[in-house]
Scaffold this motif. Structure first.
Motif, mmCIF file in Angstrom:
data_model
loop_
_atom_site.group_PDB
_atom_site.id
_atom_site.type_symbol
_atom_site.label_atom_id
_atom_site.label_comp_id
_atom_site.label_asym_id
_atom_site.label_seq_id
_atom_site.Cartn_x
_atom_site.Cartn_y
_atom_site.Cartn_z
ATOM 1 N N GLY A 17 -11.099 7.641 -42.935
ATOM 2 C CA GLY A 17 -12.089 6.873 -41.545
ATOM 3 C C GLY A 17 -12.555 8.260 -41.014
ATOM 4 O O GLY A 17 -12.649 9.614 -41.654
ATOM 5 N N GLU A 18 -13.022 8.513 -39.496
ATOM 6 C CA GLU A 18 -13.243 9.408 -39.067
ATOM 7 C C GLU A 18 -12.125 10.518 -38.646
ATOM 8 O O GLU A 18 -11.007 10.245 -38.806
ATOM 9 C CB GLU A 18 -13.773 8.981 -37.501
ATOM 10 N N VAL A 19 -12.590 11.718 -38.898
ATOM 11 C CA VAL A 19 -11.710 13.015 -38.488
ATOM 12 C C VAL A 19 -10.963 12.779 -37.259
ATOM 13 O O VAL A 19 -12.017 12.709 -36.337
ATOM 14 C CB VAL A 19 -12.318 14.380 -39.221
ATOM 15 N N ARG A 20 -9.938 12.625 -37.156
ATOM 16 C CA ARG A 20 -9.276 12.780 -35.688
ATOM 17 C C ARG A 20 -8.131 14.051 -35.745
ATOM 18 O O ARG A 20 -7.659 14.402 -36.701
ATOM 19 C CB ARG A 20 -8.579 11.506 -35.606
ATOM 20 N N SER A 21 -7.715 14.059 -34.554
ATOM 21 C CA SER A 21 -6.794 15.080 -34.444
ATOM 22 C C SER A 21 -5.350 14.417 -34.736
ATOM 23 O O SER A 21 -5.072 13.486 -34.750
ATOM 24 C CB SER A 21 -6.724 15.565 -33.087
ATOM 25 N N PHE A 22 -4.784 15.272 -35.707
ATOM 26 C CA PHE A 22 -3.412 14.933 -36.010
ATOM 27 C C PHE A 22 -2.583 15.843 -36.358
ATOM 28 O O PHE A 22 -2.677 17.273 -36.763
ATOM 29 C CB PHE A 22 -3.504 14.189 -37.353
ATOM 30 N N SER A 23 -1.144 16.006 -35.947
ATOM 31 C CA SER A 23 -0.273 16.901 -35.973
ATOM 32 C C SER A 23 0.994 16.769 -36.785
ATOM 33 O O SER A 23 1.437 15.115 -36.935
ATOM 34 C CB SER A 23 0.398 17.196 -34.618
ATOM 35 N N ALA A 24 1.468 17.580 -37.680
ATOM 36 C CA ALA A 24 2.628 17.120 -38.394
ATOM 37 C C ALA A 24 3.649 18.261 -38.633
ATOM 38 O O ALA A 24 3.425 19.325 -38.155
ATOM 39 C CB ALA A 24 2.185 16.814 -39.641
ATOM 40 N N TYR A 25 4.761 17.843 -38.866
ATOM 41 C CA TYR A 25 5.933 18.971 -39.169
ATOM 42 C C TYR A 25 6.382 19.050 -40.769
ATOM 43 O O TYR A 25 6.545 17.613 -41.162
ATOM 44 C CB TYR A 25 7.160 18.806 -38.363
ATOM 45 N N ALA A 26 6.566 20.119 -41.001
ATOM 46 C CA ALA A 26 7.437 20.194 -42.452
ATOM 47 C C ALA A 26 8.596 21.324 -42.393
ATOM 48 O O ALA A 26 8.123 22.334 -41.796
ATOM 49 C CB ALA A 26 6.553 20.348 -43.536
ATOM 50 N N PRO A 27 9.909 20.984 -42.802
ATOM 51 C CA PRO A 27 10.715 22.013 -43.173
ATOM 52 C C PRO A 27 10.605 22.973 -43.914
ATOM 53 O O PRO A 27 9.731 22.766 -45.180
ATOM 54 C CB PRO A 27 11.942 21.325 -43.288
ATOM 55 N N SER A 28 10.940 24.205 -43.927
ATOM 56 C CA SER A 28 10.921 25.150 -45.057
ATOM 57 C C SER A 28 12.150 24.858 -46.052
ATOM 58 O O SER A 28 12.712 23.808 -45.450
ATOM 59 C CB SER A 28 11.280 26.729 -44.515
ATOM 60 N N CYS A 135 -3.985 14.908 -44.203
ATOM 61 C CA CYS A 135 -3.949 13.628 -44.697
ATOM 62 C C CYS A 135 -4.154 12.859 -43.482
ATOM 63 O O CYS A 135 -4.991 11.733 -43.344
ATOM 64 C CB CYS A 135 -2.768 13.057 -45.511
ATOM 65 N N GLY A 136 -3.284 12.983 -42.432
ATOM 66 C CA GLY A 136 -3.297 12.401 -41.083
ATOM 67 C C GLY A 136 -4.755 12.195 -40.326
ATOM 68 O O GLY A 136 -5.410 11.379 -40.171
ATOM 69 N N SER A 137 -5.350 13.472 -40.694
ATOM 70 C CA SER A 137 -6.591 13.785 -39.686
ATOM 71 C C SER A 137 -7.757 13.136 -40.540
ATOM 72 O O SER A 137 -8.512 12.551 -39.928
ATOM 73 C CB SER A 137 -6.804 15.350 -39.853
ATOM 74 N N PHE A 138 -7.715 13.090 -41.809
ATOM 75 C CA PHE A 138 -8.820 12.372 -42.610
ATOM 76 C C PHE A 138 -8.307 10.970 -42.907
ATOM 77 O O PHE A 138 -9.101 10.324 -43.456
ATOM 78 C CB PHE A 138 -9.039 13.164 -43.850
ATOM 79 N N GLY A 139 -7.256 10.341 -42.314
ATOM 80 C CA GLY A 139 -7.021 9.018 -42.425
ATOM 81 C C GLY A 139 -6.436 8.792 -43.822
ATOM 82 O O GLY A 139 -6.893 7.418 -44.273
ATOM 83 N N LEU A 140 -5.859 9.506 -44.522
ATOM 84 C CA LEU A 140 -5.594 9.122 -45.865
ATOM 85 C C LEU A 140 -3.944 8.566 -45.897
ATOM 86 O O LEU A 140 -3.229 9.277 -45.235
ATOM 87 C CB LEU A 140 -5.509 10.290 -47.086
ATOM 88 N N ASP A 141 -3.594 7.412 -46.381
ATOM 89 C CA ASP A 141 -2.627 7.062 -46.223
ATOM 90 C C ASP A 141 -1.721 7.047 -47.647
ATOM 91 O O ASP A 141 -1.835 6.172 -48.341
ATOM 92 C CB ASP A 141 -2.814 5.432 -45.907
ATOM 93 N N LEU A 142 -1.205 8.268 -47.703
ATOM 94 C CA LEU A 142 -0.700 8.583 -48.781
ATOM 95 C C LEU A 142 0.865 8.706 -48.739
ATOM 96 O O LEU A 142 1.566 9.053 -47.869
ATOM 97 C CB LEU A 142 -1.023 10.052 -49.425
ATOM 98 N N GLN A 143 1.686 8.221 -49.773
ATOM 99 C CA GLN A 143 3.164 8.394 -49.823
ATOM 100 C C GLN A 143 3.478 9.986 -49.908
ATOM 101 O O GLN A 143 2.705 10.638 -50.365
ATOM 102 C CB GLN A 143 3.697 7.670 -51.193
ATOM 103 N N ALA A 144 4.671 10.098 -49.340
ATOM 104 C CA ALA A 144 5.224 11.613 -49.470
ATOM 105 C C ALA A 144 4.961 12.115 -50.857
ATOM 106 O O ALA A 144 4.717 13.409 -51.103
ATOM 107 C CB ALA A 144 6.604 11.500 -48.828
ATOM 108 N N GLN A 145 5.430 11.533 -51.993
ATOM 109 C CA GLN A 145 5.421 11.864 -53.167
ATOM 110 C C GLN A 145 4.030 12.336 -53.453
ATOM 111 O O GLN A 145 3.795 13.426 -54.275
ATOM 112 C CB GLN A 145 5.748 10.819 -54.211
ATOM 113 N N ASP A 146 2.823 11.549 -53.137
ATOM 114 C CA ASP A 146 1.702 11.932 -53.392
ATOM 115 C C ASP A 146 1.198 13.322 -52.635
ATOM 116 O O ASP A 146 0.341 14.111 -52.922
ATOM 117 C CB ASP A 146 0.616 10.871 -53.161
#
Ligand code: PMV
Length: 334
Positions: A17-28, A135-146
């Motif tokens: 979809g449209e590019v939107r603001s998206f925040s995410a976290y990942a651990p080291s 992925c969130g910002s560009f609206g891509l619905d992907l699994q963690a594995q991908d």
């Protein structure tokens, strides 16, 4: 280059979809059984599988949004970076995978919660969080594995940073890298602890990428590594499933020392460990003789990481008062 990741993103983009603001976290994460050596340097495809423990609240928070200024902007811990800085260039080149040549100015903002003094690289959590945010910002619905496949292109160790707890990165067999991704071990071990004993927090002289390639290219000891590392990875996975801490610790420490031995035999020699690292290792071996069940692992840097169980925490802190202890499973859903 036939690249499974570009094909994956290309396909997903058809529904974006449209590019939107998206925040995410990942651990080291810290590898208990190391990734060292690539079979494909462009795609970060490893010669052996590896297994890590994620560091719960130590990681990267990243937000991706459209840049209102009309040009790309990268912020690290709130500070705008010059577009020529190494971090900004890497982040923007990574974002290009998603932009695919389109003119989409982005604002990428990252905040690391890894204490700077811990001297841990943030590339693993950084690229994993950036992948999630893009992925969130560009609206891509992907699994963690991908997403793990995508993060791998930023940094090998980022492949394992899409999950909490123990994560195994299967080396995969395919030339296009489509089967070289992480996956979580379906097991919680709430008593498991990891501690960072800080030695040196300055920038390292050799990146892990350069050190790895130099070792593969010149070390006569390297030929033994891939098979041994694959076996260690299996032994550690089994030890985790059986909660056999002694086998896990012994194998993890031997694996890390063997990795460092391959570097020392490189021509010219390469070492990330300093005198101070060896002092800590000697102290550990002494206290272990006295009955403390703690083991060490070391990466492409001088710091020592200790693994142990909750019951040993007080004794570890007595022997290493500056150690920073992390409880990897003290995290929702870890
Ligand atoms: O993917 P990189 O460049 O962060 O390399 C990681 C190399 C080690 O930290 C030494 C081992 C590992 O498996 O994390």
């Amino acid at each position: 280059m036939t690249d499974a990741v570009l094909a994956l993103i290309g396909q997903a983009m058809q529904h974006a979809g449209e590019v939107r603001s998206f925040s995410a976290y990942a651990p080291s994460n810290i590898a208990l059984s190391k990734y060292w050596g690539k079979r494909d340097r462009a795609l970060n495809l490893p010669l052996n599988s590896s297994l890590s423990i994620s560091l719960a609240e130590w990681g990267s928070h990243t937000t991706v949004e459209l840049s209102q200024s009309g040009s790309d902007q990268v912020l690290l811990d709130g500070q705008p970076l010059p577009p020529t800085s190494g971090f900004a260039r890497k982040a923007l080149a990574f974002a290009d995978l998603f932009r695919g040549g389109r003119d989409v100015p982005l604002l990428i903002s990252t905040r690391n919660t890894i204490p700077t003094a811990a001297g841990l690289a943030s590339s693993a959590s950084g690229f994993a969080a950036l992948t999630r945010a893009l992925c969130g910002s560009f609206g891509l619905d992907l699994q963690a594995q991908d997403m793990s496949l995508i993060a791998r292109l930023g940094s090998g160790s980022a492949t394992r940073s899409l999950w909490h707890g123990f994560v195994r990165w299967d080396k995969g067999m395919r030339d296009d890298g489509g089967d070289s991704h992480g996956g979580p071990l379906d097991l919680a071990w709430p008593e498991f602890r990891i501690a960072i004993v800080e030695v040196d927090t300055g920038p390292k002289l050799h990146s892990s990428r350069d050190g790895m390639n130099h070792t593969v290219d010149t070390s006569p000891l390297f030929s033994n590594w891939p098979e041994m590392a694959e076996r260690d990875c299996q032994i550690i996975e089994q030890a985790i499933l059986e909660k056999n801490f002694e086998t896990l610790g012994q194998t993890a420490e031997a694996n890390a020392l063997a990795m460092h031995a391959t570097m020392q035999a490189a021509r010219p020699a390469l070492t990330y460990l300093t005198d101070q690292s060896w002092v800590i290792l000697q102290r550990l071996w002494q206290v272990r003789k006295d009955g403390l069940a703690a083991y060490a692992t070391m990466d492409a840097g001088a710091n020592i990481k200790l693994v142990f169980l909750k019951e040993a925490e007080a004794d570890v802190l007595q022997a290493f008062p500056d150690a920073r202890v992390i409880s990897p499973f003290d995290w929702p859903n870890a």
